[in-house]
Every structure is written in C-alpha cells, then in structure tokens.
Design an enzyme around this catalytic site. Sequence first.
Site, PDB file in Angstrom:
ATOM      1  N   ASP A  82      28.372  35.550 -32.556  1.00 14.89           N
ATOM      2  CA  ASP A  82      28.705  34.926 -33.836  1.00 14.89           C
ATOM      3  C   ASP A  82      29.237  33.503 -33.598  1.00 14.89           C
ATOM      4  OD1 ASP A  82      29.217  34.923 -36.622  1.00 14.89           O
ATOM      5  OD2 ASP A  82      31.308  35.516 -36.294  1.00 14.89           O
ATOM      6  N   HIS A  83      28.685  32.537 -34.297  1.00 12.69           N
ATOM      7  CA  HIS A  83      29.154  31.135 -34.204  1.00 12.69           C
ATOM      8  C   HIS A  83      29.131  30.566 -32.795  1.00 12.69           C
ATOM      9  CE1 HIS A  83      30.224  30.581 -38.354  1.00 12.69           C
ATOM     10  NE2 HIS A  83      30.828  31.763 -38.341  1.00 12.69           N
ATOM     11  N   GLY A 181      38.668  32.878 -42.923  1.00 11.10           N
ATOM     12  CA  GLY A 181      40.121  33.049 -42.999  1.00 11.10           C
ATOM     13  C   GLY A 181      40.560  33.367 -44.414  1.00 11.10           C
ATOM     14  N   GLY A 209      32.567  34.594 -44.032  1.00 15.59           N
ATOM     15  CA  GLY A 209      33.859  34.399 -44.697  1.00 15.59           C
ATOM     16  C   GLY A 209      34.125  35.364 -45.828  1.00 15.59           C
ATOM     17  N   ALA A 210      33.769  36.639 -45.625  1.00 12.25           N
ATOM     18  CA  ALA A 210      33.906  37.602 -46.735  1.00 12.25           C
ATOM     19  C   ALA A 210      35.334  38.114 -46.905  1.00 12.25           C
ATOM     20  CB  ALA A 210      32.951  38.768 -46.534  1.00 12.25           C
ATOM     21  N   SER A 211      36.197  37.920 -45.908  1.00  7.67           N
ATOM     22  CA  SER A 211      37.580  38.398 -46.060  1.00  7.67           C
ATOM     23  C   SER A 211      38.238  37.701 -47.245  1.00  7.67           C
ATOM     24  CB  SER A 211      38.407  38.096 -44.799  1.00  7.67           C
ATOM     25  OG  SER A 211      37.971  38.877 -43.736  1.00  7.67           O
ATOM     26  N   ALA A 232      35.989  39.293 -40.633  1.00 10.53           N
ATOM     27  CA  ALA A 232      36.829  39.161 -39.429  1.00 10.53           C
ATOM     28  C   ALA A 232      38.313  39.282 -39.775  1.00 10.53           C
ATOM     29  CB  ALA A 232      36.560  37.826 -38.738  1.00 10.53           C
ATOM     30  N   THR A 233      38.809  38.344 -40.574  1.00 14.11           N
ATOM     31  CA  THR A 233      40.252  38.258 -40.834  1.00 14.11           C
ATOM     32  C   THR A 233      40.820  39.551 -41.413  1.00 14.11           C
ATOM     33  OG1 THR A 233      39.901  35.916 -41.245  1.00 14.11           O
ATOM     34  CG2 THR A 233      41.992  36.824 -41.985  1.00 14.11           C
TER      35      THR A 233
HETATM   36  P1  13P Z   1      36.425  36.002 -42.359  1.00 16.35           P
HETATM   37  O1  13P Z   1      37.424  35.859 -41.241  1.00 16.35           O
HETATM   38  O2  13P Z   1      36.795  35.136 -43.513  1.00 16.35           O
HETATM   39  O3  13P Z   1      36.187  37.405 -42.724  1.00 16.35           O
HETATM   40  O4  13P Z   1      35.039  35.405 -41.836  1.00 16.35           O
HETATM   41  C1  13P Z   1      34.297  36.136 -40.933  1.00 16.35           C
HETATM   42  C2  13P Z   1      33.072  35.423 -40.533  1.00 16.35           C
HETATM   43  O5  13P Z   1      32.390  34.818 -41.326  1.00 16.35           O
HETATM   44  C3  13P Z   1      32.690  35.527 -39.123  1.00 16.35           C
HETATM   45  O6  13P Z   1      31.554  34.790 -38.838  1.00 16.35           O
END
Ligand code: 13P
Length: 284
Positions: A82-83, A181, A209-211, A232-233
């Site tokens: 990822d990334h 985040g 960025g779904a968190s 992730a977050t």
């Molecule tokens: P979040 O930390 O906002 O859930 O983002 C996760 C993400 O997009 C990992 O690539």
Amino acid sequence: MKLVSSREMLLKAQREGYAVPAFNIHNMETLKSVIEVANEMESPVILAATPGTVKYAGELYLLKLAESAAELAKVPVALHLDHHEDLDDIKACIEMGYPSAMIDASKESFEENINRTKEIVKVAHRWDATVEAELGTLAGIEDDLEVDEKNALYTDPQKAKEFVEKTGVDSLAIAIGTAHGLYKSEPKLDFERLEIIRRLVEVPLVLHGASGVPAESVKRAIKLGICKVNIATELKIPFASAIKDHFEHNPNANDPRKYLIPAQEAMKSVVRDKIAMCGSEGKA
Ligand code: 13P
C-alpha cells in the site's frame, strides 16, 4: 488456500456491487484479528502493508506471515503493498512473491505518474501480480507521508480515463474527498465526480482514507462503483486504546499473551463493522 492477487476479488466485487475491505496490518495481532473475522463472516479480504509496515516486519517475514494466514483461512486472502513509491522496492517484493502492489506516484506530474505506473504494470503482469495506482491526492497522514488540505487534489475524470488507458493498471485509487487519518469535521464525498469517473473508467475503483467516514457515505460510494475500501486508522486506535486501558487497570501486567488479547478483540469488533459496511459478508 494460497495468497491471491486482488484482481479476481475486485472484479467479482465490481460485478456483484460490493467492496472488498483492505485492512492495513502492522503486526501478527492485526493480521490474525482481520483473518479471524473474515473467516467468521466469509468475506474476501486484502491485507495491506505500507512501506513502514514492510520495513518494520521485514518483507520476507511479512510475506510468510500472510502466506500462513492465507493457507489456514477458508476465504480468499490477498497481500497488497500500500502506498509504495520506490520502484525497485516494489519490483523486489513482486519477485519475492507479493501478489499485489500499489505504486503511488500521485505526487508526481501526470506524465511521470503514468511512466512509473507503466513500469510497475509491466513487471507485475509478468508475475501475474495486480497493480493499483492513484490519481489525485488525498489530504492527511499515511505512514510518513503527510499532505495538508490545501495540497489535496480531487481526481479529474477525463484524466482518470486517459491514465487507465495509457498504463493498463488493474485498479485506480481516486480522490473524492476522503483523507488519511482522522477528520476534523465530517467528510463530504463528491459522489457526482465518482459517478462520472465510474462511467469513464472500467477498472475497479478504490477508496482510501475510509476511517472516520460515516458508513452511509461509504455504502453510497460502493453503490456508485467503489470496489475496495481501505481502513487503517480505525484499527490502530482501538488496538492502542485497549492496551492503554489494560495497563491502567493492571499496572504490573507484563505478559503480551494477556495484554494483547483485549487489543485483538477491540480490532475484531471494528473489522466486523467494516466488513458489514462493505457488503462483502458471505462473498468469499
Ligand atoms: P485511514 O487511515 O484513513 O483508514 O486510511 C487508510 C488508507 O487509505 C490506507 O491506504
């Protein structure tokens, strides 16, 4: 089962109108929590590893851990970089057996993003691995990457079409208003932009960025064509909170086999909610 690439998983999700959740894993405890719930809910799942995670765990350690998890699982499990930005690192991991990778050249010019993505697609497809790229830039923090709000850039639908045609990439991460985040206020997603991109682009679309994004917004995005949702977050926070809480109540605790149990239970409850949100339950 063997580890799989995310290709078939995402195409099936696209056909059937749900999303595959991609959970960022940082250690064995995160990985086990994710796999246990995916098994219980019969959901396909993607284990995502940022450069920070690969460095922390070691690339071979992480691959073997994921392979063991996949072997024991009853559901399809993909391992996905990822990334990642370093082309040589990505190629080395693919050659080692990583079946899926994101090349993130979204901070580069459009042309350079195309060039780097094409280079990775060429190598990855030789190994039957899947490639995700990103067009547009999300605000927020992921690993050591930080983008402030004024530098966030929504994905241009026409450019997305051109990008996919020129690169042959398997899936595309788009920027429609989410951030990595936590959010200061409720994010407003640009659903109209998503609909246009979906009409122009055939490959599965990815929401990073779904968190912290309300479940209803994510569900609507899935209905409009998102097939992979990154989280992730929202796993990191309950993990840390449960450990802090455990030590607060047991200041003399020192056995990781005990203090990491509530941390895993806390993550599992989030994983359950996210699989339900993605609509991937029973889709394994
Ligand atoms: P979040 O930390 O906002 O859930 O983002 C996760 C993400 O997009 C990992 O690539």
